[in-house]
Design an enzyme around this catalytic site. Sequence first.
Site, PDB file in Angstrom:
ATOM      1  N   THR A 187       0.868  -1.180   0.000  1.00  0.00           N
ATOM      2  CA  THR A 187       0.000   0.000   0.000  1.00  0.00           C
ATOM      3  C   THR A 187       0.903   1.227   0.000  1.00  0.00           C
ATOM      4  O   THR A 187       2.038   1.161   0.462  1.00  0.00           O
ATOM      5  CB  THR A 187      -0.916   0.045   1.234  1.00  0.00           C
ATOM      6  OG1 THR A 187      -0.079   0.060   2.393  1.00  0.00           O
ATOM      7  CG2 THR A 187      -1.818  -1.168   1.303  1.00  0.00           C
ATOM      8  N   LYS A 446     -14.551  17.346  12.306  1.00  0.00           N
ATOM      9  CA  LYS A 446     -15.444  17.452  13.454  1.00  0.00           C
ATOM     10  C   LYS A 446     -15.510  18.911  13.883  1.00  0.00           C
ATOM     11  O   LYS A 446     -14.542  19.459  14.396  1.00  0.00           O
ATOM     12  CB  LYS A 446     -14.926  16.583  14.605  1.00  0.00           C
ATOM     13  CG  LYS A 446     -16.007  16.180  15.555  1.00  0.00           C
ATOM     14  CD  LYS A 446     -15.532  15.099  16.484  1.00  0.00           C
ATOM     15  CE  LYS A 446     -16.701  14.513  17.254  1.00  0.00           C
ATOM     16  NZ  LYS A 446     -16.288  13.524  18.225  1.00  0.00           N
ATOM     17  N   TRP A 451     -19.986  16.020  12.856  1.00  0.00           N
ATOM     18  CA  TRP A 451     -19.131  15.506  11.784  1.00  0.00           C
ATOM     19  C   TRP A 451     -19.571  16.106  10.449  1.00  0.00           C
ATOM     20  O   TRP A 451     -20.733  15.996  10.081  1.00  0.00           O
ATOM     21  CB  TRP A 451     -19.244  13.986  11.678  1.00  0.00           C
ATOM     22  CG  TRP A 451     -18.702  13.236  12.847  1.00  0.00           C
ATOM     23  CD1 TRP A 451     -19.423  12.661  13.833  1.00  0.00           C
ATOM     24  CD2 TRP A 451     -17.328  12.960  13.135  1.00  0.00           C
ATOM     25  NE1 TRP A 451     -18.590  12.043  14.731  1.00  0.00           N
ATOM     26  CE2 TRP A 451     -17.296  12.211  14.325  1.00  0.00           C
ATOM     27  CE3 TRP A 451     -16.120  13.283  12.516  1.00  0.00           C
ATOM     28  CZ2 TRP A 451     -16.104  11.767  14.905  1.00  0.00           C
ATOM     29  CZ3 TRP A 451     -14.940  12.848  13.087  1.00  0.00           C
ATOM     30  CH2 TRP A 451     -14.933  12.095  14.268  1.00  0.00           C
TER      31      TRP A 451
END
Length: 551
Positions: A187, A446, A451
């Site tokens: 990754t 946030k 959120w």
Amino acid sequence: MSTHESPGAARPGHALLIRDLMLRVRTWAPGRTIQYRDRVTLTYREWLGRTARLGAWLGRLGVRPGDRVGVLDWDSHRVLEMFFAVPCVGATLHTVNVKLTPEQVGYTIRHARDTVLFVHADFLPLLAGIRGFLGMVRHVVVLADGPWEAPDGLPVAGEYEEGLGSVEPLASWPDLEEDTTATLFYTTGTTGDPKGVSFTHRQIVLHTLAATMTLAIYEEPMSLRASDVYMPLTPMFHVHAWGVPYIAVAVGLTQVYPGRYEPAVLLALMERHRVTFTHCVPTLLLMLLRHPASGTVDWSRLKVVIGGAALLPAVAREARERGICIVGGYGMSETCPIVAVSNLQPGLVGPGGRVEDEVDVITRTGFPLPLVQARVVDEEGREVPAGGEGVGELVLRCPWLTSGYVDDPAASERLWKDGWLHTGDGARIDADGYIRITDRIKDVIKIGGEWISSLEIEGVLARHPAVAEAAVIGAPDAKWDEHPRAEVVLRPGVAAPTPRELVRHLHAAVEDGVLHKRALLTEVVLVESIPRTSVGKVDKKRMRAALKSGG
Ligand code: ADP
């Protein structure tokens, strides 16, 4: 044990093997072609012969079952040969991400314990610079498109074409266990060390079958056909080019491999070879559509799967205006990668349907593929009911998810907490069953306990006619904990709005109910460019780090 008593795993033909995806094309489409830039044209018959030679030559190079073989190349017919030959002799193909930093490339080769490396001549200087990492490497084989010179100190065993010519093709491929590891890659890991993700024969075969079903059976908004001409626009080192080369060989598509991605070359290849099917991240599609030579391409023959990032309505519309059939897909390195595609559900769109505009459906993240179980859970692991407004983390189960990170039990345990693969993506599942990614969990902003989705703000900014690109992160805020900070690249040649005018544009979306009112706290910063990861995605980790260090 008699066959009768055995559970069947050893029965010939029972195992799901990459070999058996490959061999059908021998008689189905032996004369169809695989093209590499404008340099090489092979029929499948020739390509299968070369792949069998590679299988034999790997043995000559001392590659044994379980060994790892690395490749550093641009997208080519050669890598396609390795996609099959290396796993089919029981070894593991490590597709090295050449866009990582040299140290990270070295780290991944050492971590994978590659014993043989196939290396395009372009990457020999890179390899020479990381000699210190190559302790396990016994042979370096050079992949050349022209003259090349071996740097000192590398164990160069020769050149690929010569090597293939030096052996007789393998007469037959061995029977393997289907759980044999076939592929391995790392990754992109913008923080910490890259993590190794691997897949078995069984996983790749099942992914190939389920992805083919999904891409090829539903007519709307598009369908892969056996007559398509395929060219990848997601690098082969990145999750096997999303697994599509395995599909292409299994069904015998005509294929074009573009080598190094150079926009003018990509456009010329697309037009010359009448490419009809591809896949890429949204940025790459936009780059091609807006390239000065884009007018030379007949876009109306093209079908594109967009993934790796959200397919925004503005992008979908721009593509459709050029005549492209476009669909969205979702996945990640750990998921092989395709787990959802935004096909149009029967009866959902059009007269009498609940949705008027197709774009509203194809820009949903996607409907799960057959065999995929998807759910959304809250922080305590409780399922968030589908069809509501509740958002949580998307978790998955299906037979082709990686079993964990190579030699990293702690990270693997976090990935597979409670027996579900944790994607790290915030999502909800809508009443129609489509997954809707709302954010990377760590990208959620946030604001005063609420959120807010950075993707939604990006989507609204991207709709402003002067905006070429926008990326939003959370910036520390004394009053609100965090506020959204948007980095915006303007389109050249269009009257430039001020940051304040862009915030006013957000205001209209708040009034329309598209955005939460706290989005009005967005700080807009005009920038020349937005940092991207090695595979072209917005690099929010780097944006956050730059902000922290005052950059
Ligand atoms: P890939 O780029 O092939 O999808 P990565 O592992 O590099 O694989 O990135 C996966 C991440 O990219 C996902 O976890 C998600 O955050 C994001 N992503 C992928 N597809 C989508 C999508 N359709 N919508 C929104 N985000 C996506």
